[in-house]
Design an enzyme around this catalytic site. Structure first.
Site, PDB file in Angstrom:
ATOM      1  N   GLY A 133      -0.241   2.285  -4.342  1.00  0.00           N
ATOM      2  CA  GLY A 133      -1.280   1.587  -3.584  1.00  0.00           C
ATOM      3  C   GLY A 133      -1.963   0.580  -4.481  1.00  0.00           C
ATOM      4  O   GLY A 133      -1.648  -0.615  -4.478  1.00  0.00           O
ATOM      5  N   GLU A 366      -8.879  -2.835  -0.301  1.00  0.00           N
ATOM      6  CA  GLU A 366      -9.084  -4.047  -1.120  1.00  0.00           C
ATOM      7  C   GLU A 366      -9.547  -3.687  -2.527  1.00  0.00           C
ATOM      8  O   GLU A 366     -10.483  -4.276  -3.066  1.00  0.00           O
ATOM      9  CB  GLU A 366     -10.076  -5.016  -0.455  1.00  0.00           C
ATOM     10  CG  GLU A 366      -9.487  -5.795   0.701  1.00  0.00           C
ATOM     11  CD  GLU A 366      -8.353  -6.737   0.298  1.00  0.00           C
ATOM     12  OE1 GLU A 366      -8.244  -7.092  -0.903  1.00  0.00           O
ATOM     13  OE2 GLU A 366      -7.553  -7.102   1.180  1.00  0.00           O
TER      14      GLU A 366
HETATM   15  C1  LIG Z   1      -7.328   1.459   7.328  1.00  0.00           C
HETATM   16  C2  LIG Z   1      -6.464   0.928   6.222  1.00  0.00           C
HETATM   17  C3  LIG Z   1      -5.790  -0.276   6.389  1.00  0.00           C
HETATM   18  C4  LIG Z   1      -4.953  -0.757   5.377  1.00  0.00           C
HETATM   19  N1  LIG Z   1      -4.255  -1.924   5.601  1.00  0.00           N
HETATM   20  C5  LIG Z   1      -3.360  -2.334   4.665  1.00  0.00           C
HETATM   21  C6  LIG Z   1      -2.530  -3.485   4.919  1.00  0.00           C
HETATM   22  O1  LIG Z   1      -2.639  -4.151   5.959  1.00  0.00           O
HETATM   23  N2  LIG Z   1      -1.601  -3.835   3.988  1.00  0.00           N
HETATM   24  C7  LIG Z   1      -1.453  -3.131   2.823  1.00  0.00           C
HETATM   25  O2  LIG Z   1      -0.588  -3.496   2.033  1.00  0.00           O
HETATM   26  N3  LIG Z   1      -2.228  -2.044   2.549  1.00  0.00           N
HETATM   27  C8  LIG Z   1      -3.168  -1.626   3.440  1.00  0.00           C
HETATM   28  N4  LIG Z   1      -3.944  -0.519   3.187  1.00  0.00           N
HETATM   29  C9  LIG Z   1      -3.739   0.221   1.956  1.00  0.00           C
HETATM   30  C10 LIG Z   1      -4.855   0.033   0.954  1.00  0.00           C
HETATM   31  O3  LIG Z   1      -4.806  -1.276   0.438  1.00  0.00           O
HETATM   32  C11 LIG Z   1      -4.640   1.137  -0.091  1.00  0.00           C
HETATM   33  O4  LIG Z   1      -5.069   2.341   0.500  1.00  0.00           O
HETATM   34  C12 LIG Z   1      -5.395   0.885  -1.343  1.00  0.00           C
HETATM   35  O5  LIG Z   1      -4.787  -0.164  -2.043  1.00  0.00           O
HETATM   36  C13 LIG Z   1      -5.451   2.111  -2.242  1.00  0.00           C
HETATM   37  O6  LIG Z   1      -4.173   2.612  -2.445  1.00  0.00           O
HETATM   38  P1  LIG Z   1      -3.891   4.180  -2.257  1.00  0.00           P
HETATM   39  O7  LIG Z   1      -4.502   4.588  -0.968  1.00  0.00           O
HETATM   40  O8  LIG Z   1      -2.444   4.416  -2.475  1.00  0.00           O
HETATM   41  O9  LIG Z   1      -4.713   4.845  -3.422  1.00  0.00           O
HETATM   42  P2  LIG Z   1      -4.243   5.103  -4.922  1.00  0.00           P
HETATM   43  O10 LIG Z   1      -3.873   3.836  -5.584  1.00  0.00           O
HETATM   44  O11 LIG Z   1      -3.263   6.224  -4.943  1.00  0.00           O
HETATM   45  O12 LIG Z   1      -5.623   5.637  -5.519  1.00  0.00           O
HETATM   46  C14 LIG Z   1      -6.159   6.913  -5.106  1.00  0.00           C
HETATM   47  C15 LIG Z   1      -7.500   7.101  -5.759  1.00  0.00           C
HETATM   48  O13 LIG Z   1      -7.323   7.176  -7.186  1.00  0.00           O
HETATM   49  C16 LIG Z   1      -8.457   6.638  -7.832  1.00  0.00           C
HETATM   50  N5  LIG Z   1      -8.048   5.468  -8.630  1.00  0.00           N
HETATM   51  C17 LIG Z   1      -7.020   4.617  -8.393  1.00  0.00           C
HETATM   52  N6  LIG Z   1      -6.979   3.636  -9.311  1.00  0.00           N
HETATM   53  C18 LIG Z   1      -7.994   3.873 -10.167  1.00  0.00           C
HETATM   54  C19 LIG Z   1      -8.484   3.212 -11.352  1.00  0.00           C
HETATM   55  N7  LIG Z   1      -7.894   2.111 -11.826  1.00  0.00           N
HETATM   56  N8  LIG Z   1      -9.568   3.743 -11.961  1.00  0.00           N
HETATM   57  C20 LIG Z   1     -10.161   4.881 -11.487  1.00  0.00           C
HETATM   58  N9  LIG Z   1      -9.754   5.530 -10.384  1.00  0.00           N
HETATM   59  C21 LIG Z   1      -8.683   5.046  -9.733  1.00  0.00           C
HETATM   60  C22 LIG Z   1      -9.428   6.226  -6.716  1.00  0.00           C
HETATM   61  O14 LIG Z   1     -10.308   7.289  -6.436  1.00  0.00           O
HETATM   62  C23 LIG Z   1      -8.506   5.959  -5.549  1.00  0.00           C
HETATM   63  O15 LIG Z   1      -9.179   6.017  -4.303  1.00  0.00           O
HETATM   64  C24 LIG Z   1      -4.812  -0.036   4.168  1.00  0.00           C
HETATM   65  C25 LIG Z   1      -5.514   1.166   3.980  1.00  0.00           C
HETATM   66  C26 LIG Z   1      -6.331   1.649   4.993  1.00  0.00           C
HETATM   67  C27 LIG Z   1      -7.062   2.938   4.758  1.00  0.00           C
END
Ligand SMILES: Cc1cc2nc3c(=O)[nH]c(=O)nc-3n(C[C@H](O)[C@H](O)[C@H](O)COP(=O)(O)OP(=O)(O)OC[C@H]3O[C@@H](n4cnc5c(N)ncnc54)[C@H](O)[C@@H]3O)c2cc1C
Length: 388
Positions: A133, A366
């Site tokens: 993500g 974002e």
């Molecule tokens: C309603 C919704 C719509 C979306 N729409 C789109 C879309 O149109 N297109 C698209 O491509 N994506 C989309 N997304 C995805 C969104 O961009 C990702 O959820 C986001 O980038 C986070 O990725 P992840 O959920 O895999 O979290 P991960 O990257 O797995 O992170 C999980 C958690 O780990 C912690 N973490 C991560 N990185 C760090 C760091 N560097 N330092 C400290 N802690 C950290 C945070 O607590 C984070 O919340 C959408 C998500 C939602 C919920």
């Protein structure tokens, strides 16, 4: 990218007409379509008429070429009633349009951006994958050359507008490459053979937005649909990042303002033990926190938008400040709004329960707020080069 800079009187007229539309057309329906998890497609299409759907898209591609300060105010005002409409209105200028407008061919801009701005089609952007993500460069979706184009194999997750999009701007790496190198950007038509869509249902928040898995099972994409050069895909994805953060911040601000509006109304109507609850200092403290949060977030967003109007292509630091602060303000404001409404705060009779569910999502999308927290500190400590 923007050309038409509004003066303060013109901007006030724009905001007034967005307010009018949101209150008269959207407000009566928003609770119902949120409950039904239904995208308000007709309401979104209606925003094409006054030119809001392509607000910051240049006029040669059918947009209004609006300045970014006006764009942010427009998104905030619509989001005060429904931030899903705010999202849809921002997409042609940001998440789905930004990379194509910056790196796409003239033919791609005319073919894909114009119908989007006119409200004839919707589109999505597929960056996130099940296994990556925040770490965009760790994507595992691959592309390989074949005659006339590429074959893409992999899957994207959490993709917005999933069931409504006519095409997706998505990303894949050339087989055998790692990291940012070798990532390519493509416009993939939604009716391509091998493309599958699996929507998620019953999400905590953002319920009207169709979101889910985009499966790419050996999907052929013609070479003409590659956006930018081979290996430029990561830059294409990043081209929309600061606009995406500006839009999310403005939407979160709209939700925070709505939480404040609802709280003020309720606190001056509800009487407990002989006085309006707004007379209790602990309630006043919550109102003051909301006012301070909303006004400070609005300033950070205006600073970010002004940087973009000044031609700074990637105002990263201010984008992190605005996005992180506005989404934290939204979460705090929605939490206080529910508390001020007491039991009614968790009922369907008032909108604050919806604000509460949606506010959480803004802290994740974002760039999660932990990432922004780290980045802001790294700028201050000199570990990252300052932009603004
Ligand atoms: C309603 C919704 C719509 C979306 N729409 C789109 C879309 O149109 N297109 C698209 O491509 N994506 C989309 N997304 C995805 C969104 O961009 C990702 O959820 C986001 O980038 C986070 O990725 P992840 O959920 O895999 O979290 P991960 O990257 O797995 O992170 C999980 C958690 O780990 C912690 N973490 C991560 N990185 C760090 C760091 N560097 N330092 C400290 N802690 C950290 C945070 O607590 C984070 O919340 C959408 C998500 C939602 C919920």
């Amino acid at each position: 990218m923007s050309t038409a800079v509004l003066d303060s009187r013109e901007r006030a007229v724009l905001i007034e007409s967005a307010r009018d539309f949101a209150r008269k057309e959207v407000a009566p329906q928003v609770g119902t379509y949120d409950r039904e998890e239904r995208l308000p497609a007709d309401l979104i299409r209606a925003t094409a008429g006054p030119g809001w759907l392509g607000a910051a898209v240049p006029e040669q591609y059918g947009g209004s070429g609006l300045d970014w300060v006006s764009f942010a105010s427009l998104i905030e005002e619509l989001s005060r009633v429904c931030h899903i409409i705010g999202l849809a209105v921002s997409m042609p200028s940001g998440l789905v349009g930004g990379g194509i407008l910056r790196y796409g061919s003239e033919a791609q801009k005319q073919t894909y951006i114009r119908p989007l701005v006119a409200g004839e089609t919707f589109a999505g952007a597929g960056v996130t994958e099940p296994g990556s993500g925040t770490a965009v460069a760790d994507m595992t979706t691959t592309c390989r050359h074949i005659d006339g184009g590429y074959v893409i194999r992999g899957a994207k997750a959490w993709i917005s507008m999933l069931e409504h999009a006519a095409w997706f701007l998505t990303f894949a790496r050339l087989e055998g490459t790692t990291g940012r190198q070798g990532v390519c950007a493509f416009v993939v038509e939604a009716d391509s053979d091998g493309l599958g869509r699996v929507p998620y249902k019953n999400k905590l928040g953002f319920r009207p937005l169709s979101t889910g898995d985009l499966v790419l099972d050996d999907v052929f994409v013609p070479a003409a649909n590659r956006v930018g050069e081979e290996g430029q895909g990561y830059a294409v994805a990043m081209a929309a990042v600061e606009t995406g953060r500006l839009s999310v911040a403005a939407r979160a601000l709209g939700l925070a303002q709505a939480s404040l509006d609802a709280s003020v109304k309720y606190a001056t109507e509800r009487t407990v033990m002989g006085q309006q609850i707004g007379r209790y200092q602990l309630v006043q403290g919550k109102i003051t926190e909301m006012v301070t949060g909303v006004e400070s977030a609005r300033h950070l967003i205006a600073d970010l938008a002004a940087d973009k109007d000044a031609g700074i292509e990637r105002p990263r630091r201010r984008a992190s400040l605005a996005k992180m602060h506005a989404s934290n303000v939204a979460m705090a404001a929605a939490t206080s709004a529910v508390q001020i409404h007491g039991a009614y705060g968790i009922s369907e009779d008032y909108p604050v329960a919806r604000y509460f569910r949606d506010a959480k999502v803004f802290q994740i999308v974002e760039g999660n707020n932990e990432l922004h927290t780290a980045m802001i500190a790294e700028y201050a400590l000199g570990y990252r080069e300052q932009d603004r």
